[in-house]
Design a protein around this motif. Structure first.
Motif, short mmCIF file in Angstrom:
data_model
loop_
_atom_site.label_atom_id
_atom_site.label_comp_id
_atom_site.label_asym_id
_atom_site.label_seq_id
_atom_site.Cartn_x
_atom_site.Cartn_y
_atom_site.Cartn_z
N SER A 1 0.82 -1.18 -0.09
CA SER A 1 -0.17 0.13 0.00
C SER A 1 0.60 1.25 -0.24
CB SER A 1 -0.93 0.07 1.25
OG SER A 1 -1.84 -1.00 1.28
N LEU A 2 1.82 1.27 0.65
CA LEU A 2 2.86 2.48 0.68
C LEU A 2 3.54 2.57 -0.63
CD1 LEU A 2 4.07 4.52 2.72
CD2 LEU A 2 5.68 2.94 3.36
N ILE A 3 3.95 1.58 -1.12
CA ILE A 3 4.40 1.75 -2.52
C ILE A 3 3.65 2.31 -3.55
CG2 ILE A 3 5.43 0.59 -4.59
CD1 ILE A 3 6.81 -1.51 -2.39
N LEU A 4 2.21 1.71 -3.49
CA LEU A 4 1.17 2.19 -4.45
C LEU A 4 0.83 3.53 -4.14
CD1 LEU A 4 -0.82 1.32 -6.73
CD2 LEU A 4 -2.48 0.81 -4.74
N ALA A 5 0.70 3.95 -3.09
CA ALA A 5 0.30 5.55 -2.62
C ALA A 5 1.45 6.32 -3.02
CB ALA A 5 0.00 5.40 -1.28
N GLU A 6 2.82 6.16 -2.74
CA GLU A 6 3.85 6.87 -3.16
C GLU A 6 3.93 6.98 -4.59
OE1 GLU A 6 6.72 9.51 -2.33
OE2 GLU A 6 5.43 8.37 -0.79
N THR A 7 3.67 6.06 -5.49
CA THR A 7 3.76 6.14 -7.03
C THR A 7 2.52 6.65 -7.50
OG1 THR A 7 3.20 3.86 -7.19
CG2 THR A 7 5.53 4.39 -6.85
N ALA A 8 1.39 6.19 -7.00
CA ALA A 8 0.14 6.78 -7.65
C ALA A 8 -0.67 7.90 -7.12
CB ALA A 8 -0.86 5.54 -7.71
N TYR A 9 -0.65 8.07 -5.97
CA TYR A 9 -1.37 9.02 -5.15
C TYR A 9 -0.77 10.50 -5.44
CZ TYR A 9 -4.22 5.07 -3.75
OH TYR A 9 -4.86 3.82 -3.50
N LYS A 10 -1.30 11.31 -6.15
CA LYS A 10 -0.74 12.70 -6.18
C LYS A 10 -1.99 13.71 -6.20
CE LYS A 10 3.46 11.04 -6.83
NZ LYS A 10 4.20 10.78 -5.60
N PHE A 11 -2.49 13.76 -5.04
CA PHE A 11 -3.61 14.81 -4.96
C PHE A 11 -3.33 16.38 -4.70
CE2 PHE A 11 -5.63 10.57 -3.60
CZ PHE A 11 -6.12 10.10 -4.65
N GLY A 12 -1.96 16.37 -4.35
CA GLY A 12 -1.74 17.82 -3.79
C GLY A 12 -2.10 18.19 -2.37
N PHE B 1 -2.01 16.51 1.73
CA PHE B 1 -1.54 15.41 2.41
C PHE B 1 -2.71 14.71 3.16
CE2 PHE B 1 -0.83 14.22 6.84
CZ PHE B 1 0.26 13.08 6.56
N VAL B 2 -3.75 15.32 3.31
CA VAL B 2 -4.90 14.72 4.19
C VAL B 2 -5.58 13.46 3.28
CG1 VAL B 2 -7.20 14.90 5.16
CG2 VAL B 2 -5.31 16.65 5.87
N LEU B 3 -5.89 13.97 1.94
CA LEU B 3 -6.30 13.06 1.04
C LEU B 3 -5.57 11.90 0.53
CD1 LEU B 3 -8.01 15.68 -1.53
CD2 LEU B 3 -9.08 14.21 0.10
N GLU B 4 -4.22 12.27 0.53
CA GLU B 4 -3.27 11.05 -0.07
C GLU B 4 -3.25 10.26 1.34
OE1 GLU B 4 0.38 12.74 -1.36
OE2 GLU B 4 -0.43 13.80 -2.89
N CYS B 5 -3.12 10.56 2.37
CA CYS B 5 -3.20 10.05 3.91
C CYS B 5 -4.44 8.86 3.97
CB CYS B 5 -3.22 10.77 4.99
SG CYS B 5 -2.84 9.68 6.57
#
Length: 66
Positions: A24-35, A37-41
């Motif tokens: 999940s950490l790898i996926l979030a780091e590579t795919a989630y770019k919402f701008g 922090f709260v949304l990405e978290c």
């Protein structure tokens, strides 16, 4: 979190959740770019919960109905 560690035990918790956490950490780091922090978290936590659920369903031993 303390209740979870107390109930399950730290070693078992680490053994069961580490693979889904890392994926999940790898996926979030590579795919989630919402701008944001709260949304990405929040997206990371939802992803971790979903992947953890999948691991538990797919990798848990099947019980034979008797």
């Amino acid at each position: 979190m303390f209740s979870l560690i107390k109930t399950i035990g730290l070693k078992k918790l680490l053994a069961t959740e580490t693979p889904s956490f890392l994926l999940s950490l790898i996926l979030a780091e590579t795919a989630y770019k919402f701008g944001s922090f709260v949304l990405e978290c929040l997206a990371f936590l939802v992803t971790w919960g979903f992947i953890s659920y999948l691991f538990n369903v797919l990798l848990s031993p099947r019980k034979n109905p008797s």
